[in-house]
Design a protein around this motif. Structure first.
Motif, mmCIF file in Angstrom:
data_model
loop_
_atom_site.group_PDB
_atom_site.id
_atom_site.type_symbol
_atom_site.label_atom_id
_atom_site.label_comp_id
_atom_site.label_asym_id
_atom_site.label_seq_id
_atom_site.Cartn_x
_atom_site.Cartn_y
_atom_site.Cartn_z
ATOM 1 N N ASP A 152 -41.522 -6.331 88.367
ATOM 2 C CA ASP A 152 -40.433 -7.181 88.856
ATOM 3 C C ASP A 152 -40.268 -7.056 90.366
ATOM 4 N N ALA A 155 -43.105 -9.100 91.895
ATOM 5 C CA ALA A 155 -42.839 -10.531 91.759
ATOM 6 C C ALA A 155 -41.759 -10.973 92.746
ATOM 7 N N HIS A 156 -40.726 -10.156 92.914
ATOM 8 C CA HIS A 156 -39.656 -10.479 93.860
ATOM 9 C C HIS A 156 -40.187 -10.489 95.298
ATOM 10 N N GLU A 158 -43.258 -11.052 96.270
ATOM 11 C CA GLU A 158 -44.115 -12.233 96.433
ATOM 12 C C GLU A 158 -43.273 -13.482 96.606
ATOM 13 N N ALA A 159 -42.180 -13.595 95.857
ATOM 14 C CA ALA A 159 -41.290 -14.750 95.992
ATOM 15 C C ALA A 159 -40.632 -14.771 97.370
ATOM 16 N N MET A 160 -40.239 -13.607 97.854
ATOM 17 C CA MET A 160 -39.624 -13.528 99.190
ATOM 18 C C MET A 160 -40.653 -13.889 100.264
ATOM 19 N N ASP A 161 -41.884 -13.420 100.103
ATOM 20 C CA ASP A 161 -42.938 -13.749 101.059
ATOM 21 C C ASP A 161 -43.204 -15.254 101.078
ATOM 22 N N ALA A 162 -43.182 -15.877 99.896
ATOM 23 C CA ALA A 162 -43.436 -17.315 99.803
ATOM 24 C C ALA A 162 -42.304 -18.118 100.446
ATOM 25 N N GLU A 163 -41.077 -17.599 100.381
ATOM 26 C CA GLU A 163 -39.914 -18.297 100.951
ATOM 27 C C GLU A 163 -39.838 -18.199 102.458
ATOM 28 N N SER A 164 -40.263 -17.051 103.013
ATOM 29 C CA SER A 164 -40.102 -16.861 104.459
ATOM 30 C C SER A 164 -41.376 -17.253 105.183
#
Length: 168
Positions: A152, A155-156, A158-164
């Motif tokens: 988790d 995954a979090h 990676e999601a933060m990297d994709a957003e910024s």
């Protein structure tokens, strides 16, 4: 002096306690004395940077130094210096990158792989001794929950990297 409450009022008390426990275990495992004990038990005379690099490479090798720096979250110059030390000690070698012959990848030698095995075995022995009084079912549950938590966290992240947006 008491610890101030978390600034995020929505954090549950359980999450606050998990964060505190993770901080404590991270602090304990990253202390210089603990590292020295682990290396002595493993019979591997490496500094923390060298041990971390070898362990990462054992999971994903071979790779370019820049890739390794990114995975370790450190500057490329740190990896370059550490790789030089590990080359001199016979733990790694540079090999041509099959995708770009001008570039090089870092690869573990047999001695490097053996060092990783010994470090991991020493770590497991220490953990086994510390948790010897735990019930096997509790250990199984903890192992499953730890893996779930790490998955988790990844995954979090990676999601933060994709957003910024990437910084350069």
């Amino acid at each position: 002096m008491s610890t101030p409450p978390p600034s995020d009022a929505s954090a549950s008390p359980e999450v606050v306690e998990i964060e505190r426990a993770l901080y404590r275990i991270t602090y304990l495992s990253s202390r210089a004395r603990q590292h020295e004990r682990l290396m002595a038990a493993a019979g591997v005379p490496l500094d923390r940077a060298g041990a971390a690099l070898l362990r990462k490479m054992a999971d994903v090798e071979p790779m370019r130094p820049g890739e390794l720096a990114a995975r370790l979250g450190v500057e490329a110059s740190h990896v370059t210096r550490t790789v030089q030390h590990l080359e001199r000690s016979g733990h790694v070698v540079r090999v041509p990158d099959p995708e770009d012959r001008r570039a090089q990848r870092i690869e573990l030698t047999d001695a490097g792989r053996e060092a990783v095995v010994r470090i991991r075995e020493a770590g497991v022995r220490g953990m086994q001794a510390a948790l010897a009084h735990w019930d096997p079912d509790d250990l199984r549950q903890l192992a499953g929950l730890f893996h779930r938590m790490v998955d988790d966290f990844l995954a979090h992240a990676e999601a933060m990297d994709a957003e910024s947006p990437a910084t350069g």
